[in-house]
Design an enzyme around this catalytic site. Structure first.
Site, PDB file in Angstrom:
ATOM      1  N   THR A 225       0.820  -1.217   0.000  1.00  0.00           N
ATOM      2  CA  THR A 225       0.000   0.000   0.000  1.00  0.00           C
ATOM      3  C   THR A 225       0.850   1.261   0.000  1.00  0.00           C
ATOM      4  O   THR A 225       0.512   2.255  -0.659  1.00  0.00           O
ATOM      5  CB  THR A 225      -0.918   0.008   1.241  1.00  0.00           C
ATOM      6  OG1 THR A 225      -1.738  -1.157   1.229  1.00  0.00           O
ATOM      7  CG2 THR A 225      -1.800   1.245   1.271  1.00  0.00           C
TER       8      THR A 225
ATOM      9  N   CYS B 293      -5.396  -9.069   3.722  1.00  0.00           N
ATOM     10  CA  CYS B 293      -4.767  -8.823   2.415  1.00  0.00           C
ATOM     11  C   CYS B 293      -3.354  -8.269   2.558  1.00  0.00           C
ATOM     12  O   CYS B 293      -2.705  -7.963   1.563  1.00  0.00           O
ATOM     13  CB  CYS B 293      -5.616  -7.876   1.574  1.00  0.00           C
ATOM     14  SG  CYS B 293      -6.857  -8.720   0.563  1.00  0.00           S
ATOM     15  N   PHE B 294      -2.881  -8.082   3.799  1.00  0.00           N
ATOM     16  CA  PHE B 294      -1.476  -7.787   4.081  1.00  0.00           C
ATOM     17  C   PHE B 294      -0.994  -6.481   3.444  1.00  0.00           C
ATOM     18  O   PHE B 294       0.146  -6.374   3.003  1.00  0.00           O
ATOM     19  CB  PHE B 294      -0.592  -8.965   3.625  1.00  0.00           C
ATOM     20  CG  PHE B 294      -1.230 -10.296   3.866  1.00  0.00           C
ATOM     21  CD1 PHE B 294      -1.349 -10.796   5.145  1.00  0.00           C
ATOM     22  CD2 PHE B 294      -1.791 -11.005   2.816  1.00  0.00           C
ATOM     23  CE1 PHE B 294      -1.982 -12.008   5.377  1.00  0.00           C
ATOM     24  CE2 PHE B 294      -2.432 -12.206   3.034  1.00  0.00           C
ATOM     25  CZ  PHE B 294      -2.539 -12.713   4.325  1.00  0.00           C
ATOM     26  N   CYS B 295      -1.874  -5.486   3.391  1.00  0.00           N
ATOM     27  CA  CYS B 295      -1.542  -4.188   2.787  1.00  0.00           C
ATOM     28  C   CYS B 295      -1.034  -4.367   1.362  1.00  0.00           C
ATOM     29  O   CYS B 295      -0.109  -3.669   0.923  1.00  0.00           O
ATOM     30  CB  CYS B 295      -0.503  -3.447   3.628  1.00  0.00           C
ATOM     31  SG  CYS B 295      -1.099  -2.946   5.243  1.00  0.00           S
ATOM     32  N   ASN B 296      -1.632  -5.307   0.642  1.00  0.00           N
ATOM     33  CA  ASN B 296      -1.246  -5.555  -0.748  1.00  0.00           C
ATOM     34  C   ASN B 296      -2.495  -5.951  -1.526  1.00  0.00           C
ATOM     35  O   ASN B 296      -2.694  -7.120  -1.871  1.00  0.00           O
ATOM     36  CB  ASN B 296      -0.181  -6.636  -0.840  1.00  0.00           C
ATOM     37  CG  ASN B 296       0.443  -6.733  -2.228  1.00  0.00           C
ATOM     38  OD1 ASN B 296      -0.187  -6.391  -3.231  1.00  0.00           O
ATOM     39  ND2 ASN B 296       1.668  -7.216  -2.290  1.00  0.00           N
TER      40      ASN B 296
END
Length: 828
Positions: A106, A373-376
């Protein structure tokens, strides 16, 4: 012990690192490096030494790169976006482009917000598109317009390692992300990569390399760096200037001359010099414990390769896979795959089991994973086949990044990620695999491919890796053994009869008789209130009553107090199971709360609200909600500290109406009404059904050696209202209910956490309870419903009584939507 499998989120810090650092601080005096005294000179020289140490770690020198210290990788990326020599649209020169791989964090994608403000276009590039990119035409190479391409050395989502050869290929023109004349510069996001792999900047000379050191060492957490190639450094632009960056400036005129050093020019204010000094010890300890990054790379990959192989072979009895792994590789080569495994757990029919359910089960086994979503978002969309429209639709449905809404319309919104670090051991991999087996497969299923897992030993680890298993102690973590729990303390069952004044009793009866009976379920036996519980102190024992007054926040005095640690953070049974052994009771006549626990003298607290008197108002948080509280004093703090064995305090919610009360807007209630909450997690009331308890008891008893009593199960679910309804789980079909003069709106189901695994009379844990609930309810952990009611405007006090009839109104759509809050809904 704890099985930590989130090394991609943060490394763990070893005790030897903390000791070396604190010994250094005890033996040295470090002053502000902008001063000229002896202690400040020592700081300056040490910081400069650390710069060289970082360059050495990445196999380069100060001739090629400059180290700019930042607060982390995100701050480094923001600095690049702000200072890159962009050429905006609308000038005579061709304009710049910012291109980034869609499989990016992100913080990289967020750079487009700054480029847009500078009138520079951003272009997302899919991984497969860069592979098809063509070289620049000769006539395009004469243009000097600067463009920036960003990609991760390693995907933080899947662990895929993208080719470092792209750096030179793009800079030389062999690869061109988009067809446009100009000169390309490369931003290599190395935050995930450098935690477990060596990076040689002497060979792969990217222009910008942002990193966060906690990903490598675990400590310190507030320091990162931007490595800038010296060929681009002089062209970086800067508008703001802070302390230490100016060679000279005038306060009365627009005159500023920057320092010559690129690092000093961009490090605004005093750098975090103690954190930087800690990095020196981080590098020392890492080298001592592991022998270097190449060994870390081989060790962590061996663990990931083994775990991937075993996971991918797990099958149900019908041949269906247990997990769906999201990866572009087969985990056969550490040069193209990092120590990250991303997956979703499936049921025997191939349906995804939501990541929040997996996370809850993992917590029961003391396994720490990462979910979501793991900042992705780009990678999440790519691997889970989530369209742009799906993302926007999910947002409208209430799903936001980081919450626990894991499945929408039968499709996953995220996944589960495990990652290994240099401290990880083969036992960690085994523990995780055995957890997956225990929570998904029956005994007959286990024998299909996998009974060999428990027979494996550390001898199976490839040569050269065993030294990591006991390299150093991890930092001490709070562990509470069963022996510490006081098993023989029984919960005091207090039955309180509260009677309103006689003049109000008739008014209540009149109000009840005039209440219109709503359209409800037809036929069947009447539903009545069987038990009423309040929990004066959040996460402490229940206080059972037969009648109790209702206030504007729920049952009077319900969860008005909570215990906090020495940092002011709310404590629950998740962290401190012994809280259930604390028995508070309310004496309305004497206006006190009496607190009892085995081995402790009883202590009392006044019910009088002191928030408007001598008490100091402070802010606390309950499940991300900010609340006004005040401290209850040293006497009660000492009592709790002695009983729990560590410093803690008792605080109470303030009734100071000058500050905005904690509120919740509830669908279906008057839009003009904000419902005020006490220190509860989600709603004013939690209701459960005895019939549902009985059905669950049958399922759990089949899995336990000693069956649980109904009363024990009821107490585990920590409800306020227990009703006796004919059908199990019929409460989930209710839209609203009436109990006497009280009208309640159903706001959703309660998704349970590991607190139900704690015996409320002994404090002992039994993870089978949550697992049984999940199995009985189709992989979900919903049990009970949340209720809200509007404040009463009548002149008399409203009372809730055992034996009162419950009149439910069925909802039109029998599917109850989950709460939209991002927190686990535990009845603390």
């Amino acid at each position: 012990g704890i099985t930590y499998l989130d090394h991609a989120g943060s490394a763990l810090y070893p005790e030897s690192l903390l000791k070396a650092f604190t010994d250094d601080l005890r033996n040295s005096v470090y002053g502000n490096p902008h001063s000229q005294n002896i202690s400040s000179k020592l700081t300056y020289d040490t910081v400069e030494h650390v710069r060289y140490r970082i360059l050495q770690h990445f196999h380069t020198t100060s001739e090629d790169y400059t180290i700019i210290f930042t607060s982390g990788c995100t701050a480094a990326l923001k600095l690049i976006a702000e200072s890159f020599p962009w050429i905006p649209e609308g000038t005579k020169q061709p304009s710049s482009r910012f291109c980034y791989l869609t499989d990016s964090h992100t913080s990289v994608v967020g750079m487009r917000g700054i480029t847009a403000s500078k009138n520079v276009l951003s272009v997302p590039i899919k991984p497969k598109e860069i592979l098809l990119a063509k070289s620049r035409l000769p006539e395009e190479q004469n243009c000097t317009t600067p463009h920036l391409f960003s990609y991760p050395a390693q995907s933080n989502f899947s662990g895929t390692k993208y080719p470092l050869s792209w750096i030179q290929d793009i800079k030389s023109g062999k690869l061109c992300p988009i067809k446009i004349p100009g000169e390309w510069f490369v931003l290599l996001d190395a935050a995930s990569y450098v935690s477990s792999s060596p990076l040689d900047l002497g060979v792969h000379q990217a222009d910008f390399i942002p990193i966060s050191f906690y990903k490598i060492f675990g400590f310190p957490t507030g320091i990162g760096a931007l490595l800038v190639n010296n060929r681009i450094a002089p062209f970086l632009r800067k508008t703001y200037f802070g302390g230490g960056t100016a060679a000279a400036y005038l306060a009365g005129e627009d005159f500023y001359f920057p320092r010559k050093s690129i690092a000093e020019r961009f490090e605004d204010g005093t750098v975090s010099f103690l954190d930087i000094i800690a990095l020196k010890h981080g590098f020392d300890v890492l080298e001592k414990l592991t022998g270097g990054m190449e060994k870390i790379k081989q060790h962590t990959f061996a663990l990931a390769h083994y775990t991937y192989t075993m996971l991918s072979n797990l099958k149900y009895a019908n041949g269906a896979p247990v997990v769906r792994i999201y990866s572009d590789t087969d985990f056969s080569n550490p040069d193209v795959q990092g120590p990250i495994i991303n997956f979703n757990v499936l049921d025997e029919n191939g349906e995804v089991i939501g990541f929040s359910q997996v996370d809850k089960m993992a917590s029961l086994h003391n396994i720490h994973v990462r979910t979501g979503c793991f900042c992705n978002t780009g990678a999440c969309q790519m691997y889970l086949d989530i369209s742009n429209e799906d993302i926007q639709r999910n947002l409208q449905a209430g799903h936001v990044c980081g919450d626990n809404i894991d499945v929408v319309d039968g499709r996953p919104t995220g996944s589960v990620r495990i990652s290994f670090g240099y401290m990880s051991s083969f036992e960690d991999a085994q523990t995780f695999l055995n957890f997956i087996i225990a929570t998904t497969l029956s005994k007959s299923d286990i024998e299909i491919p996998f009974q060999s897992v428990t027979k494996l030993t550390t001898e199976s680890v490839p040569d050269g890796h065993s030294s990591f298993n006991n390299a150093d102690k991890l930092s001490p973590m709070l562990q509470i053994s069963d022996g510490e729990l006081r098993n023989n303390l029984s919960v005091t069952r207090t039955t309180v009869n509260w009677q309103p004044p006689e003049t109000e009793t008739e008014s209540i009866r009149a109000a009840v008789s005039e209440t219109a009976v709503p359209t409800c379920r037809k036929g069947g036996k009447p539903i009545t209130v069987a038990n009423i519980y309040l929990y004066p102190i959040k996460s402490c024992s229940a206080f059972e009553v037969t009648e109790w007054p209702v206030g504007n926040q729920g049952l009077l005095y319900d969860r008005n107090w909570m215990v906090v640690n020495q940092n002011g953070v709310c404590m629950t049974q998740k962290q401190e199971p012994r809280l259930c052994l604390v028995n508070p009771s309310i004496d309305l006549k004497q206006k006190i709360m009496v607190i009892q626990a085995e081995g402790m003298d009883p202590i009392s607290v006044s019910l009088e609200d002191k928030s408007e008197k001598e008490a100091v108002i402070c802010e606390s948080k309950v499940c991300s909600h900010r609340v006004k509280t005040y401290d209850c004093g040293e006497r009660i703090a000492d009592w709790f500290s002695v009983f729990l064995g560590h410093p803690c305090r008792l605080i109470r919610q303030s009734s100071d109406m000058k500050s905005k009360p904690r509120q919740k807007n509830t669908k279906g209630l008057s839009s003009a009404t904000n419902i005020s909450l006490s220190l509860v997690n989600e709603a004013q009331y939690l209701l459960i059904n005895v019939a549902s308890i009985l059905q669950l008891k049958e399922h759990i008893s089949a899995r336990l050696e000693e069956p649980l009593e109904v009363e024990e199960l009821i107490r585990r679910f920590r409800a306020n209202i227990v009703v006796s309804a004919p059908e199990s789980f019929e409460e989930e079909e209710w839209a609203e209910i009436s109990i006497g003069a009280l009208q309640f709106q159903v706001v959703g189901p309660c998704s349970r956490c590991q607190i139900i695994c704690i015996d409320q009379q002994s404090g002992e844990r039994n993870k089978e309870i949550l697992q049984s609930l999940s199995a009985a309810r189709g992989r979900k952990t919903n049990f009970g419903i949340y209720l809200m009611n509007q404040p009463s405007h009548s002149s008399f006090s409203t009372v809730l009584s055992v034996g009162s009839q419950v009149l439910p109104v069925l909802k039109e759509n029998t599917e109850i939507q989950p709460p939209t809050s991002s927190e686990e809904k535990c009845s603390g």
